[in-house]
Design a protein around this motif. Sequence first.
Motif, short mmCIF file in Angstrom:
data_model
loop_
_atom_site.label_atom_id
_atom_site.label_comp_id
_atom_site.label_asym_id
_atom_site.label_seq_id
_atom_site.Cartn_x
_atom_site.Cartn_y
_atom_site.Cartn_z
N LEU A 169 0.85 -1.20 0.00
CA LEU A 169 0.00 0.00 0.00
C LEU A 169 0.87 1.23 0.00
N ARG A 170 0.39 2.25 -0.68
CA ARG A 170 1.01 3.56 -0.56
C ARG A 170 -0.09 4.46 -0.02
N GLY A 171 0.28 5.28 0.95
CA GLY A 171 -0.74 6.14 1.54
C GLY A 171 -0.14 7.42 2.07
N LEU A 172 -1.02 8.30 2.56
CA LEU A 172 -0.58 9.59 3.09
C LEU A 172 -1.15 9.77 4.48
N THR A 173 -0.33 10.30 5.38
CA THR A 173 -0.86 10.63 6.70
C THR A 173 -1.60 11.96 6.58
N ILE A 174 -2.27 12.35 7.65
CA ILE A 174 -3.00 13.62 7.63
C ILE A 174 -2.02 14.80 7.42
N ALA A 175 -0.76 14.60 7.82
CA ALA A 175 0.23 15.68 7.63
C ALA A 175 0.80 15.66 6.21
N GLU A 177 2.53 13.13 4.85
CA GLU A 177 3.74 12.30 4.70
C GLU A 177 3.39 11.02 3.94
N VAL A 178 4.33 10.60 3.07
CA VAL A 178 4.08 9.40 2.27
C VAL A 178 4.43 8.14 3.08
N LEU A 179 3.54 7.15 3.06
CA LEU A 179 3.81 5.85 3.70
C LEU A 179 3.90 4.79 2.61
N GLU A 180 4.94 3.98 2.67
CA GLU A 180 5.08 2.84 1.73
C GLU A 180 5.09 1.59 2.60
N ILE A 181 4.09 0.76 2.45
CA ILE A 181 3.92 -0.36 3.38
C ILE A 181 3.78 -1.67 2.63
N GLY A 182 4.43 -2.72 3.16
CA GLY A 182 4.37 -4.03 2.51
C GLY A 182 5.37 -4.11 1.37
N TYR A 191 6.75 -4.37 11.99
CA TYR A 191 5.37 -4.71 12.35
C TYR A 191 4.54 -4.80 11.07
N ASP A 192 3.46 -5.57 11.14
CA ASP A 192 2.63 -5.78 9.96
C ASP A 192 1.67 -4.59 9.78
N LEU A 193 2.21 -3.50 9.27
CA LEU A 193 1.39 -2.29 9.10
C LEU A 193 0.37 -2.46 7.97
N LEU A 194 0.67 -3.38 7.06
CA LEU A 194 -0.28 -3.63 5.96
C LEU A 194 -1.61 -4.12 6.55
N ALA A 195 -1.50 -5.06 7.49
CA ALA A 195 -2.72 -5.58 8.13
C ALA A 195 -3.38 -4.51 8.98
N LEU A 196 -2.54 -3.65 9.60
CA LEU A 196 -3.09 -2.60 10.47
C LEU A 196 -3.90 -1.58 9.66
N LEU A 197 -3.35 -1.21 8.50
CA LEU A 197 -4.06 -0.22 7.67
C LEU A 197 -5.30 -0.82 7.02
N THR A 198 -5.26 -2.14 6.76
CA THR A 198 -6.41 -2.77 6.11
C THR A 198 -7.52 -2.91 7.15
N GLY A 199 -8.64 -2.28 6.86
CA GLY A 199 -9.73 -2.28 7.84
C GLY A 199 -9.66 -1.12 8.80
N SER A 200 -8.79 -0.13 8.52
CA SER A 200 -8.65 0.99 9.47
C SER A 200 -9.66 2.11 9.20
N GLU A 201 -10.58 1.89 8.26
CA GLU A 201 -11.75 2.76 8.06
C GLU A 201 -11.39 4.23 7.86
N GLY A 202 -10.30 4.48 7.15
CA GLY A 202 -9.95 5.86 6.81
C GLY A 202 -9.51 6.68 8.00
N MET A 203 -9.10 6.01 9.09
CA MET A 203 -8.75 6.77 10.31
C MET A 203 -7.26 6.95 10.51
N LEU A 204 -6.45 6.15 9.79
CA LEU A 204 -5.01 6.23 10.02
C LEU A 204 -4.29 6.91 8.86
N ALA A 205 -4.72 6.65 7.64
CA ALA A 205 -4.04 7.20 6.47
C ALA A 205 -5.01 7.18 5.29
N VAL A 206 -4.71 7.99 4.28
CA VAL A 206 -5.49 7.95 3.04
C VAL A 206 -4.71 7.08 2.05
#
Length: 486
Positions: A169-175, A177-182, A191-206
């Motif tokens: 996944l590639r995503g952006l924090t509210i600030a 910042e670019v996140l590259e995960i998995g 840590y398995d951030l891919l699993a954390l972001l999956t199902g996070s309902e738009g609350m952690l990153a876009v």
Amino acid sequence: MTQPSAELLQRLLDILPSDAVLSRREDVAPYESDGLTAYRQTPMTVVLPHTEEQVRKVLQTCHALGVPVVARGSGTGLSGGALPLADGVLLSLAKLNEILAVDPLARIARVQPGVRNLAISAAAAPHGLYYAPDPSSQIACSIGGNVAENSGGVHCLKYGLTVHNILRLRGLTIAGEVLEIGGTGLDSDGYDLLALLTGSEGMLAVITEITVKLLPKPERAQVVLAAFDDLAKAGAAVGNIIAAGIIPAGLEMMDRLAIRAAEDFVHAGYPLDAEAILLCEVDGGNEEVSEEIMRVREILLASGSTQLRTARDDAERLKLWAGRKAAFPAVGRLSPDYYCMDGTIPRKQLPLVLAHISEMSQQYGLRVANVFHAGDGNLNPLILYDANRPGELAQAEAFGAKILELCVEAGGTITGEHGVGVEKIDQMCTQFGAKELALFHAIKAAFDESGLLNPGKAVPTLHRCAEMGAMHVHRGELKFPDLPRF
Ligand SMILES: Cc1cc2nc3c(=O)[nH]c(=O)nc-3n(C[C@H](O)[C@H](O)[C@H](O)COP(=O)(O)OP(=O)(O)OC[C@H]3O[C@@H](n4cnc5c(N)ncnc54)[C@H](O)[C@@H]3O)c2cc1C
């Protein structure tokens, strides 16, 4: 309706063309709810960026000005996850809808978040590949929304949920910042951030880019329809099939009300005198399918099925599935409104829980149609009500809450695939204790310290749980002893 400040509006217009910044009531009205239309809120402003860079700048601006942001894909969510905020920006990802690459050798595709679920399989089809997770809304819902909700579908029993079918996944924090995960390998460090972001309902990153796994299309698929004169027998048959070591490519159940509604709508050839039907599909190589179909038929008969029908060809197979896929809109024709619940229970509890739901339906005086992913134990009771009758919506909500609590009591969870959103936020207090909720809040703060991404969704505050008194007292230990009681 709240108007955006002159500064916010000007800064958004510096980033986006004027037709991509909406703030007139008539322009923003279509965004006031997702698929859970009982909840509505007019957003302050809607933005429709075309590029990741525009998304990044919108987020940075909102972060700098302290404006909350709600991400939205196609708005088909059923738990109010994309419900806008009166003082917030609704960030639509619908225009980031390019399939960036399909790699048939690696069996992966790289896509933008606004790409429709079904469009991925369409792009992969020329290579004999497809994307397995198939929510019934797949013609419309976006892959970004699927990731945010960890969506499931008919095929997920055998092939896994969204989380099992994405690699990166590639995503952006509210600030901003670019996140590259998995990664494209089988495992990645940390840590398995891919699993954390999956199902996070738009609350952690876009989410701005997703790499999905593609699977080879099976040589053959075959479906059996089994009719039952008793809902509990159909429920038990589900467990019997899995216990026999067969993992069907789909194992779905519909009760009498759902069967009648779907048949009336799609004319799939469902037996109208049945109390329940199961649709059991197996796929794989030719011989494997023939053998499994025989075994499935034997188990269904031994479980009390009164009638079996095996689709003779693909056209008949698709017809049988068309009824199931159209069951939600079909039920929508039975009553002015319905409320779709989504809880998961251990498969063996199906007969008991379905019987309880039927009893509660009598108590609340509201009809229920059951149509669901039975193989996963993922219930989707549709509670029929009329919003124009005073008090009926409240009754439906109370009934729905009881169903979710029943799922937890039966050893299950309050959501199987539709997410928590605003709809099930109170039941989170029943499902989780103070420790887990505190961890959820800490994770949210690690990604979004200012709490600006989709606030008020999915994770209840500890005070909310204390106020609603839904917490269970375990061995006399009162949860949140330091919080005042109301
Ligand atoms: C008729 C019908 C049938 C359905 N059947 C199923 C089913 O079988 N299985 C199932 O799982 N669901 C089903 N759903 C529910 C829904 O389609 C899924 O939850 C779907 O994944 C939502 O996708 P969406 O693009 O519409 O997301 P939205 O509704 O727009 O948003 C859902 C959530 O995702 C967040 N979000 C959206 N895009 C992003 C992004 N790019 N980055 C971060 N967060 C984002 C939003 O903030 C929100 O919290 C059904 C819905 C309908 C109406």
